[in-house]
Design a protein around this motif. Structure first.
Motif, short mmCIF file in Angstrom:
data_model
loop_
_atom_site.label_atom_id
_atom_site.label_comp_id
_atom_site.label_asym_id
_atom_site.label_seq_id
_atom_site.Cartn_x
_atom_site.Cartn_y
_atom_site.Cartn_z
N LEU A 50 0.79 -1.22 0.00
CA LEU A 50 0.00 0.00 0.00
C LEU A 50 0.83 1.28 0.00
CD1 LEU A 50 -2.80 -1.05 2.50
CD2 LEU A 50 -3.02 -0.80 0.02
N THR A 51 2.08 1.22 0.40
CA THR A 51 2.89 2.44 0.51
C THR A 51 3.74 2.72 -0.71
OG1 THR A 51 4.67 1.28 1.66
CG2 THR A 51 3.00 2.36 3.04
N CYS A 52 3.67 1.90 -1.72
CA CYS A 52 4.46 2.16 -2.93
C CYS A 52 3.55 2.74 -4.00
CB CYS A 52 5.15 0.90 -3.43
SG CYS A 52 6.39 1.29 -4.66
N GLU A 53 3.43 4.07 -3.96
CA GLU A 53 2.56 4.76 -4.90
C GLU A 53 3.29 5.19 -6.16
OE1 GLU A 53 1.36 8.02 -2.51
OE2 GLU A 53 0.10 6.80 -1.21
N LYS A 54 4.62 5.36 -6.07
CA LYS A 54 5.39 5.88 -7.19
C LYS A 54 6.56 4.97 -7.47
CE LYS A 54 5.50 9.63 -4.68
NZ LYS A 54 6.03 10.82 -4.10
N SER A 55 6.94 4.88 -8.73
CA SER A 55 8.06 4.01 -9.10
C SER A 55 9.38 4.49 -8.50
CB SER A 55 8.17 3.88 -10.61
OG SER A 55 8.32 5.15 -11.21
N VAL A 56 9.49 5.79 -8.20
CA VAL A 56 10.74 6.28 -7.59
C VAL A 56 10.92 5.72 -6.18
CG1 VAL A 56 10.86 8.38 -8.98
CG2 VAL A 56 9.69 8.43 -6.77
N ASP A 57 9.84 5.27 -5.55
CA ASP A 57 9.91 4.71 -4.20
C ASP A 57 10.12 3.19 -4.20
OD1 ASP A 57 9.31 7.25 -3.21
OD2 ASP A 57 7.16 6.84 -3.13
N ALA A 58 9.99 2.56 -5.35
CA ALA A 58 9.95 1.10 -5.43
C ALA A 58 11.22 0.42 -4.92
CB ALA A 58 9.64 0.65 -6.85
N ALA A 59 12.39 0.90 -5.32
CA ALA A 59 13.63 0.25 -4.87
C ALA A 59 13.75 0.32 -3.36
CB ALA A 59 14.84 0.91 -5.54
N TRP A 60 13.47 1.48 -2.79
CA TRP A 60 13.54 1.65 -1.33
C TRP A 60 12.53 0.72 -0.65
CZ3 TRP A 60 16.80 3.43 2.10
CH2 TRP A 60 16.36 3.66 3.39
N ASN A 61 11.32 0.68 -1.16
CA ASN A 61 10.29 -0.17 -0.57
C ASN A 61 10.66 -1.65 -0.67
OD1 ASN A 61 8.79 2.05 0.04
ND2 ASN A 61 7.00 1.46 -1.15
N ASP A 62 11.17 -2.07 -1.83
CA ASP A 62 11.54 -3.48 -2.00
C ASP A 62 12.68 -3.87 -1.06
OD1 ASP A 62 9.59 -3.64 -3.90
OD2 ASP A 62 10.93 -4.11 -5.57
N LEU A 63 13.67 -3.01 -0.95
CA LEU A 63 14.80 -3.31 -0.06
C LEU A 63 14.35 -3.31 1.40
CD1 LEU A 63 17.76 -4.02 -0.15
CD2 LEU A 63 18.30 -1.60 0.03
N THR A 64 13.48 -2.38 1.76
CA THR A 64 12.94 -2.34 3.12
C THR A 64 12.11 -3.59 3.39
OG1 THR A 64 12.90 0.06 3.05
CG2 THR A 64 11.55 -0.97 4.73
N LEU A 65 11.31 -4.00 2.41
CA LEU A 65 10.53 -5.23 2.55
C LEU A 65 11.46 -6.42 2.77
CD1 LEU A 65 7.98 -7.01 2.41
CD2 LEU A 65 8.25 -7.02 -0.08
N TYR A 66 12.54 -6.48 2.00
CA TYR A 66 13.48 -7.59 2.16
C TYR A 66 14.05 -7.61 3.58
CZ TYR A 66 17.06 -10.97 1.38
OH TYR A 66 17.83 -12.09 1.48
N HIS A 67 14.42 -6.45 4.10
CA HIS A 67 14.94 -6.38 5.47
C HIS A 67 13.88 -6.84 6.48
CE1 HIS A 67 18.05 -3.14 4.16
NE2 HIS A 67 18.40 -4.34 3.77
N HIS A 68 12.64 -6.44 6.27
CA HIS A 68 11.56 -6.88 7.17
C HIS A 68 11.33 -8.38 7.07
CE1 HIS A 68 9.76 -2.57 7.35
NE2 HIS A 68 10.70 -2.75 8.24
N LEU A 69 11.43 -8.93 5.87
CA LEU A 69 11.26 -10.37 5.70
C LEU A 69 12.37 -11.15 6.41
CD1 LEU A 69 10.09 -10.60 1.99
CD2 LEU A 69 8.72 -10.96 4.06
N GLN A 70 13.58 -10.61 6.37
CA GLN A 70 14.67 -11.26 7.10
C GLN A 70 14.36 -11.31 8.59
OE1 GLN A 70 17.37 -12.90 6.07
NE2 GLN A 70 16.76 -12.57 3.95
#
Length: 178
Positions: A50-70
């Motif tokens: 829900l927090t990835c509204e713009k493609s400029v935020d996608a890399a940060w969101n994906d990396l943050t998601l990966y850290h949360h998944l770890q």
């Protein structure tokens, strides 16, 4: 998305489903799995999606998601590895061609933007790990930068001078002048 919503509905209707004859909608083995999946959806996935509204935020969101998944591995050793495996199939925002977009994200801290811009300017070799792995648990966007970033910058018409200029940019500055 439909599976996620259906699973949430099952969890919300748990008391009503329990009144139905056994096996009508769920089996005894499915109930704890549904609960674990709903916890994952509500605590990890929904926020990321829900927090990835713009493609400029996608890399940060994906990396943050990966850290949360770890970190989520400590909560559920079954779901976290499956989610990491799924994320590995959808990592296009973490490739060099797309990383320059993160320079324009309001979510990426300025310090991380500076580090990313510096890493791009250094022409890091493309010998970084190509698959998400446990090494990414402490990875930053700058660690993912490689020579492929230049292709992305060319495609997006980003002037390299943008990353090395600081006059008049204040906190918006990407790279400190040397």
């Amino acid at each position: 998305m439909a599976k996620l919503l259906y699973t949430l509905k099952l969890a919300l209707m748990k008391q009503h489903i329990a009144l139905l004859p056994q096996g009508t909608i769920t089996t005894r083995q499915q109930v704890p799995k549904i609960r674990a999946f709903v916890i994952f959806i509500t605590h990890i996935y929904a926020k990321w999606w829900l927090t990835c509204e713009k493609s400029v935020d996608a890399a940060w969101n994906d990396l943050t998601l990966y850290h949360h998944l770890q970190a989520y591995k400590a909560v559920d050793e079954g779901i976290a590895p499956s989610a990491i495996k799924a994320l590995e199939r959808h990592r296009w925002y973490l490739i060099g061609e797309m990383l320059p977009l993160a320079l324009f994200s309001s979510k990426v801290p300025n310090e991380d933007k500076r580090a990313l811009a510096s890493a791009i300017l250094e022409h890091k070799p493309a010998d970084l790990p190509m698959h998400l792995s446990s090494a990414l648990a402490t990875t930053s966007l700058a660690d993912l930068a490689n020579k492929d970033c230049w292709f992305g910058m060319h495609q997006l018409h980003i002037d390299p001078e943008f990353m090395s200029r600081c006059e008049g940019m204040g906190d918006q500055c990407c790279v400190k002048k040397k």
